[in-house]
Design a protein around this motif. Sequence first.
Motif, PDB file in Angstrom:
ATOM      1  N   ALA A 142      22.781  47.036  45.749  1.00  0.00           N
ATOM      2  CA  ALA A 142      21.746  46.419  46.647  1.00  0.00           C
ATOM      3  C   ALA A 142      21.343  47.271  47.775  1.00  0.00           C
ATOM      4  O   ALA A 142      22.330  48.478  48.242  1.00  0.00           O
ATOM      5  N   ARG A 165      26.544  37.133  47.068  1.00  0.00           N
ATOM      6  CA  ARG A 165      25.472  37.991  46.997  1.00  0.00           C
ATOM      7  C   ARG A 165      25.074  38.474  45.513  1.00  0.00           C
ATOM      8  O   ARG A 165      24.363  39.309  45.204  1.00  0.00           O
ATOM      9  N   LEU A 166      26.349  38.469  44.830  1.00  0.00           N
ATOM     10  CA  LEU A 166      26.273  38.959  43.307  1.00  0.00           C
ATOM     11  C   LEU A 166      25.488  38.094  42.312  1.00  0.00           C
ATOM     12  O   LEU A 166      25.471  36.830  42.412  1.00  0.00           O
ATOM     13  N   ALA A 167      24.681  38.717  41.307  1.00  0.00           N
ATOM     14  CA  ALA A 167      24.407  38.168  40.179  1.00  0.00           C
ATOM     15  C   ALA A 167      25.440  38.070  39.191  1.00  0.00           C
ATOM     16  O   ALA A 167      26.085  39.079  39.014  1.00  0.00           O
ATOM     17  N   ALA A 175      19.587  42.640  39.497  1.00  0.00           N
ATOM     18  CA  ALA A 175      20.367  41.385  39.425  1.00  0.00           C
ATOM     19  C   ALA A 175      20.487  40.924  37.997  1.00  0.00           C
ATOM     20  O   ALA A 175      21.495  40.724  37.405  1.00  0.00           O
ATOM     21  N   MET A 182      20.645  41.660  46.389  1.00  0.00           N
ATOM     22  CA  MET A 182      20.200  42.410  45.119  1.00  0.00           C
ATOM     23  C   MET A 182      19.043  42.162  44.799  1.00  0.00           C
ATOM     24  O   MET A 182      18.250  41.030  45.128  1.00  0.00           O
TER      25      MET A 182
END
Length: 248
Positions: free
Chosen positions: A32, A74-76, A48, A43
């Motif tokens: 990111a 915050r993660l895909a 993502a 992201m």
Amino acid sequence: MSALFSQEGRAALARLRGVPAIFGFDFDGTLAPIRPTPGEVAMEARTAGAFAALARRLPVAVVTGRGVADVRARLAGTPRWVIGNHGAEGMPGADPARQAEQAAICAGWLAQLAGTDALTGAGILLEDKRYTLSLHYRLAPEPESARARLLAASAALHPLPAIVPGKCVLNLLPAGSWDKFRALRELADGAPVFFAGDDENDEIVFRQAPPGWVTVKVGSEGPSAARFRLKSQEAMADCLELLLALCS
């Protein structure tokens, strides 16, 4: 150091195909883009999507200075491992007593810092991550002066922290804390590792990586001990898509 998308870089990535490799990534500045404050970081859509697809197909680890709960949000997708606080949080078989000790040390530092004027300057942000602390000065009107004040305040703490610098941030770790290299080495258990990162704390991995690891510095500025370079964070989507094509 060669470009990751050079013939040499593509060959190094191709050698990871079909072997039990681990694919590791820093978060801020890697997966990111860096933003003025940590809370703004997210992201971008193409990155993502590619990351989520990679995490479904390969053993992926995110190894970051952020706390685990923070970065997970915050993660895909769902990588196999999310390792936070530079390795102090999220490792399989982590010692709860050691974690409690680190949390107590950081709480003590918070109390000591509250009694100083180092954090009162404009643009200074203290990030409490329970097992480590981060002192951000990106928004300070005079960043170098702010950095000097924060370094002096950190050096006066008891017990003395290990100070790991980053981009406009000082990370304070209890002595003997895990670092990103130790975390990746433990996860890999002898397997090859791909690791991409952008910051000074990622150089800890780049400097110690065994010959079989593929290490990638994200960003065009500054020297690095990494074997390969990705020209910018914006190119991370291209990198992830290449990994999907070569290693899936």
